[in-house]
Write an enzyme that holds these catalytic residues in place. Structure first.
Site, PDB file in Angstrom:
ATOM      1  N   SER A  58       0.819  -1.214   0.000  1.00 51.30           N
ATOM      2  CA  SER A  58       0.000   0.000   0.000  1.00 51.30           C
ATOM      3  C   SER A  58       0.850   1.259   0.000  1.00 51.30           C
ATOM      4  CB  SER A  58      -0.893   0.023   1.252  1.00 51.30           C
ATOM      5  OG  SER A  58      -1.722  -1.095   1.287  1.00 51.30           O
ATOM      6  N   HIS A 124       2.452  -4.060   9.944  1.00 47.00           N
ATOM      7  CA  HIS A 124       1.350  -4.465   9.067  1.00 47.00           C
ATOM      8  C   HIS A 124       0.182  -4.998   9.914  1.00 47.00           C
ATOM      9  CE1 HIS A 124       3.410  -3.735   5.399  1.00 47.00           C
ATOM     10  NE2 HIS A 124       4.208  -4.784   5.427  1.00 47.00           N
ATOM     11  N   ARG A 149      -4.529   2.195   0.274  1.00 46.66           N
ATOM     12  CA  ARG A 149      -4.450   2.243  -1.181  1.00 46.66           C
ATOM     13  C   ARG A 149      -5.649   1.520  -1.765  1.00 46.66           C
ATOM     14  NH1 ARG A 149       0.603  -0.202  -4.841  1.00 46.66           N
ATOM     15  NH2 ARG A 149       0.204   1.135  -6.642  1.00 46.66           N
ATOM     16  N   SER A 157      -0.391  -5.350  -7.024  1.00 46.90           N
ATOM     17  CA  SER A 157       0.977  -5.168  -6.538  1.00 46.90           C
ATOM     18  C   SER A 157       1.401  -6.384  -5.700  1.00 46.90           C
ATOM     19  CB  SER A 157       1.051  -3.882  -5.703  1.00 46.90           C
ATOM     20  OG  SER A 157       2.364  -3.626  -5.305  1.00 46.90           O
ATOM     21  N   ARG A 295       8.289  -0.799  -8.112  1.00 46.32           N
ATOM     22  CA  ARG A 295       7.805  -1.228  -9.419  1.00 46.32           C
ATOM     23  C   ARG A 295       7.339   0.008 -10.168  1.00 46.32           C
ATOM     24  NH1 ARG A 295       3.293  -3.518 -12.028  1.00 46.32           N
ATOM     25  NH2 ARG A 295       1.975  -2.705 -10.361  1.00 46.32           N
TER      26      ARG A 295
END
Ligand code: A3P
Length: 329
Positions: A58, A124, A149, A157, A295
């Site tokens: 995210s 997380h 996100r 992702s 990325r």
């Protein structure tokens, strides 16, 4: 909270590379669970702590870099050629609260007890699984910055990252413990990842429940929880860095604004700059190459991998699940 008996928890082995265990409504990687209990039992929050919370994929890496560069700008100006972020991956600069290795390094407060204040610590974990002192009403347990996100981009992702992680782990004879990986799939299609994600089965998922928990916490204690959106940060990185600095208690001065410090921090932490650092081109986190954290870094890449029907289905699940929360993606 019930005592943790790992083998008795529901298990999911189709999300490589780790088995997930369902714990208090969330799918937690099995290797992380000892770190979760250690943190809950032994972590002692400080008022100056800054926790960076997110669902994986995210924008965690970006947030780690931005928070670190912002908080430490007096000691490490962003243009300093020796800035830590020029030599270390953001994940080597900011530890995860639930990383079992962080708790195995000493008998007391893990690696965190030795860190000078203000500490920046990532997680997380869902809000409901944080050590109590961090979320208490009157708690002096620091501040939380959450980044969320679009679930579709998070899913895509995640899927691409998992494929890289599996390929990397598969290239080695054994993983570090030899027992942590689930059987490596010969393929892991977007359709498989999608079905699992829609069922909430991803690291620390369901994603929408994770987001909803922190959203509620940010409404309950706005002075303690800052809720950021990846897409808004892409649109206005400088505005969001100013917001972050103010929230962390280190707003930019007029002199700093004049000197372009905000812009320099945004540049240092930008995807292109971080991606190009030698450490991020060649280093690893043990289980994955550092380059795998960087990325495209855009909003809407899901449309290159998911069909409109898949997108509509996931959007509906998330909308229904978050109905009444006041939150919308
Ligand atoms: P994509 O795979 O969509 O490109 P996390 O850091 O939570 O693992 O999230 C990874 C995602 O954040 C990846 O998204 C990655 O490209 C993106 N990302 C990493 N560093 C970034 C940065 N400095 N700025 C913007 N996005 C970044």
């Amino acid at each position: 909270m019930a005592e943790l008996v790992i083998p008795s928890l529901p298990v999911e082995t189709r999300c490589p590379p780790f088995p997930l265990r369902q714990y208090n409504g969330f799918w937690i990687p099995e290797p992380i669970l000892p770190g979760v209990t250690a943190a809950r039992a032994r972590f002692e929050p400080r008022p100056s702590d800054v926790f960076l919370a997110s669902v994986p994929k995210s924008g965690t890496t970006w947030l780690k870099a931005l928070a670190l560069a912002t908080l430490n700008r007096a000691k490490h100006p962003p243009c300093d050629p020796d800035h830590p972020l020029r030599h270390r991956n953001p994940h080597d600069c900011v530890e995860f609260l639930e990383a079992p290795v962080a708790w195995s390094k000493d008998g007391g407060g893990g690696v965190f007890a030795a860190l000078p204040s203000p500490r920046v610590i990532a997680t997380h974990l869902p809000c409901s699984l944080l050590p109590g002192g961090i979320t208490e009403e009157e708690g002096s347990g620091g501040r939380i910055v959450y980044i969320c996100r679009d679930p579709k981009d998070t899913l895509v992702s995640t899927w691409l990252y998992i494929k890289k992680m599996v390929a990397f782990a598969g290239a080695r004879a054994n993983d570090d413990d030899g027992k942590l990986l689930v059987p490596r799939p010969t393929s892991f299609t977007i359709e498989e990842a999608f079905e699992l994600f829609c069922d909430g089965r991803c690291v620390c998922g369901p994603q929408w429940r994770h987001v909803g928990g922190y959203w509620e916490e940010s409404k309950r204690r706005p002075e303690k929880v800052l809720f950021l959106r990846y897409e808004e940060m892409l649109e206005d990185p400088m505005g969001n860095v100013r917001k972050l600095a103010e929230f962390m208690g280190c707003a930019f001065s007029a002199e700093e604004e004049e000197a372009g410090v905000v812009r320099h921090i945004v540049e240092l932490c930008s995807l292109d700059v971080l991606k190009d650092m030698e450490v991020n081109k060649s280093g690893t986190q043990g289980y994955v190459k550092n380059e795998s954290f960087f990325r495209k870094g855009v909003a809407g890449d899901w449309s290159n991998h998911m069909t409109p029907a898949m997108a509509a289905r996931l959007d509906k699940i998330v909308k229904d699940e978050l109905h009444g929360s006041g939150f919308r993606f």
